[in-house]
Design an enzyme around this catalytic site. Structure first.
Site: not given
Lengths: 52, 731
Positions: B47, B50, B450, B634
């Site tokens: 925002c 921020c 996995d 993987d």
């Protein structure tokens, strides 16, 4: 129809000014942070000058 | 890059001089040093408040000259003096309530894509400017300008349109040329042909003083298609920068021991035989042999095993393993090109090269469209030539057909839909790295998960706390609190969650690689591995407590499920997809997980090659497989799958190999993404149908020779705008 001699150059010049402004914004990286700029305009803090 | 790690405070004042002198020497060497540019990632900034909080907070740090938040990329760039380091700024931001991570500025080389994006935007701007002016002049012609006025307007249009087409159309011409050289008919060949023919014919007509010119069509075509190209580029640039950011979070450095001192060096500078120090919690940077120290290693990213393995002098370690308890000194046996990480990267490269070449929907449509349109226009040309014998009329009609069957739907419809869909998924925390990933995701009928790190977080959770008396739990918590081992931390947190304070234990001492021991009511108490305590090992992951009386007690652990894992499996199954679990872990652990999530098909103890082979077999059986995995084991499978997803916590190699990255932890997004991808593909097909409908109406008119430039402009603009609006419905 003589008015065309003025109107066409004028419309082209106006368009070219817009294009020039667009190039200027592009060179000054004004499209790097569209979300941030959209929010910054709402900030109630003064900046005296645009940050580089 | 190399900086000597010096102690923060010196025992003697004189000692402090040496580092300072070194620092000065470094500065003098570099001449007038430009301020360091630090990049921090700010994932929670969202925002206007921020931005000002962060910028003001960082600006107040001494040495910081400027801080600028980029909300689009969620980063802050800091200009600061050399003595300001990232850790200091991260602490300041944490104090303000913002999570921040250092980014490796070298990895974030955005300049090339930046330049390309600006280049496209500039061409878009030029085309837009020209389109407006030429359109204004054309309106005058359409509304009845006659004779000299019309010729004048045509000439002015030509003066604007021809340079514009030559400049702004370059991206299409260039890619059409490469396509033709490779003897292919891509999308850009009909686009370039339409633009060039429209411009060329209009120039001819202008010279001849003809009635109809298509300058406005040529420029508008360029503009709309450039808009599609730019959207496409932006989607990819955002994905690329987010992927780079993930890579930049892992600052690749190692602690090398030189003359008894630890020096931080980039991994690329490690040489064979170097001694490196691996701190607890750190990742092993290169393959090697342990020479000193004892600890435990988490190998789950490499093998999928959830149980930590022991490490002692003589143990072989591989890059990518995480050191858990004690500091280790490792002698490098393979670095850089020869390391197992690099070998695995080669495996991924091989798998990617054999990956079946997916033809996107747009390419498939172009395959039908391009020859169809060209034949149609040729037929119009020949037909009119035969009927009227007028070459100029025949060319005019052929070009009108080519323009009216505008390839806008192909050039704009797909990028607009993909941009809208991936933008929506990105806001939810799913990064689409590949342009065709959404289309492929929509086709998936089988999902392979996995286990460790994907369905689970790789974080243990105590299972049988209820079986132990409170006194033992308090004792175990006291011992566990002294260690940073993941099992110990989980145990301490588990007991604290029950509301039990830890017992008073003195003389706490961690024995690296074994466990923790201490003194409680005069007795020696220990928490640690089964062998150390002479306990009978359990089948599950466990740690053992010896209180000095009775047999050691076992605390067993299960891996904590990733949030949304159950929902994801359930929803995917409800969508009619077959769900499989293939893991490198032991059969007991995999079976338990499969039962917990209701997955019918599971395989345990799978080696990396097994996983890839199983996926290849599924693909051969005609299944479209979605692979979800995170580990090095993987990667080959991720690359071999039809489409693949990896969580942000995955190893770099796995993220590189996958098409989609899950930025948050929630796995439930996966099912949502599968659903959205199906809707996106439907939207793309709708867009094709819309433009086909326009063509069905417009093409007969053009073939009859009734199409005016006005009709062409209307058809083109209307179809471009309709497909864009239809795409935006996805946002």
């Amino acid at each position: 129809m003589d008015v065309l001699a003025y109107l066409i150059p004028i419309s082209l010049i106006l368009g070219a000014i817009g294009l020039g402004a667009f190039f200027w914004t592009l060179r000054h990286r004004q499209y790097d942070d569209p979300d941030g700029d959209a929010q910054r305009i709402l900030s109630d803090e003064w900046d005296d000058y645009p940050k580089p | 890059m190399a900086s000597v790690s010096t102690p923060g405070f010196s025992a003697c004042p004189a000692c402090a001089v040496a580092p300072a002198a070194e620092d000065l020497a470094q500065r003098a060497q570099a001449g007038s040093v430009p301020p360091a540019r630090l990049m921090l990632s700010l994932p929670t900034a969202h925002c206007a408040a921020c931005m000002s909080t962060v910028e003001r907070g960082l600006g107040a740090v001494p040495g910081v000259s400027d801080a600028r938040v980029n909300l689009t990329l969620k980063r802050v760039a800091v200009e600061a003096a050399p003595e300001v380091d990232a850790a200091q700024l991260i602490a300041v931001l944490a104090g303000l309530g913002y999570e921040a991570h250092e980014l490796d500025a070298g990895t974030l080389s955005m300049t090339e894509t930046d330049r390309q994006g600006r280049d496209l935007l500039m061409r878009l701007g030029v085309a837009g400017f020209a389109m407006m002016n030429v359109m204004l002049l054309s309106v005058a012609v359409w509304s009845g300008a006659e004779a000299e006025t019309r010729d004048l307007f045509h000439w002015i249009s030509a003066l604007i349109a021809l340079p514009t087409v030559a400049f702004a159309g370059q991206p299409f011409f260039r890619s059409a040329l490469t396509a033709l050289k490779a003897r292919r008919l891509g999308m850009d060949v009909p686009i370039s042909l339409a633009i060039l023919l429209a411009a060329g014919l209009s120039l001819f007509e202008t010279i001849e003083g003809g009635r109809h010119t298509y300058f406005d069509a040529a420029v508008a075509l360029t503009f709309f298609l450039l808009a599609g190209r730019y959207l496409d580029h932006r989607t990819r640039a955002v994905a690329r920068s987010a992927a780079q950011e993930l890579a930049a979070l892992e600052v690749p450095r190692a602690q090398r021991l030189q003359d008894g001192q630890e020096v931080e060096v980039p991994i690329a500078e490690l040489r064979l035989g170097d001694l490196i120090r691996v701190r607890p919690g750190g990742r092993v940077p290169a393959d090697g042999v342990v020479t000193e120290g004892a600890s435990e290693l988490d190998r789950s990213l490499l093998t999928g095993e959830s149980l930590p393995a022991r490490a002692a002098p003589g143990t072989d370690v591989s890059a990518g393993e995480v050191n858990l308890t004690g500091p280790l000194t490792v002698r490098v046996t393979a670095a850089g090109r020869d390391s197992s990480l690099h070998r695995m990267a080669d495996l991924v490269a091989v798998a990617e090269s054999v990956k079946n070449k997916y033809t996107s929907l747009a390419d498939r449509a172009a395959l039908i469209y391009a020859p169809g349109v060209h034949l149609l226009s040729l037929a119009a040309f020949l037909g009119w030539l035969w009927l009227s014998g007028d070459l100029r009329l025949a060319v005019n009609i052929a070009v009108a057909v080519l323009i009216i069957t505008c390839p806008c739907a192909l050039g704009l419809a797909v990028p607009a839909v993909v941009t809208a869909a991936s933008g929506r998924l990105f806001r939810k925390g799913l990064l689409i790295k590949d342009g065709t990933a959404l289309e492929r995701l929509a086709e998936v009928d089988t999902v392979v998960f996995d286990k460790t790190g994907t369905l689970t977080l790789g974080m243990p959770e105590p299972e049988n706390l209820a079986d132990h008396p409170a006194a033992d739990l308090q004792l175990a918590a006291a011992l566990a609190g002294a260690s940073s081992h993941p099992l110990a931390r989980a145990l301490a947190q588990g007991v604290a969650a029950l509301g039990l304070p830890p017992a008073e234990v003195t003389d706490l001492r961690e024995v690296p690689g074994y466990g923790i021991e201490g003194r409680w009511q005069g007795r020696r108490v220990r928490l640690g591995r089964a062998e150390w305590l002479d306990a009978t090992p359990e089948a599950a992951t466990a740690t053992y407590l010896e209180t000095g009386e009775g047999r050691p007690r076992a605390f067993t652990f299960t891996d904590r499920l990733r949030p949304g894992a159950e929902a994801a499996v359930r929803t995917l199954a409800a969508q009619g997809k077959a769900v499989h679990l293939i893991s490198g872990d032991s059969a007991a652990a995999v079976q338990a997980m499969a039962a917990r999530l209701g997955i019918a098909h599971w395989v345990a103890g799978a080696l990396p090659e097994d996983k890839a082979a199983r996926l290849a077999a599924m693909a051969a059986a005609g299944h479209k497989v979605l692979m979800v995995g995170d580990g090095l084991n993987d990667t080959a499978a991720l690359a071999a799958a039809h489409v693949s997803v990896s969580p942000a916590s995955a190893l770099d190699a796995a993220r590189v190999a996958s098409d989609i990255v899950l930025l948050g932890t929630d796995l439930a997004l996966l099912a949502e993404a599968a659903d959205l991808s199906r809707r996106a593909v439907r939207r793309i097909k709708e867009n094709f149908a819309i433009s086909a409908a326009y063509n069905l109406i417009a093409v007969p008119i053009a073939l009859m020779g009734l199409a005016t430039p006005l009709a062409a402009a209307l058809a083109m603009s209307a179809s471009s705008i309709t497909v864009s609006l239809n795409a935006l419905r996805l946002r």
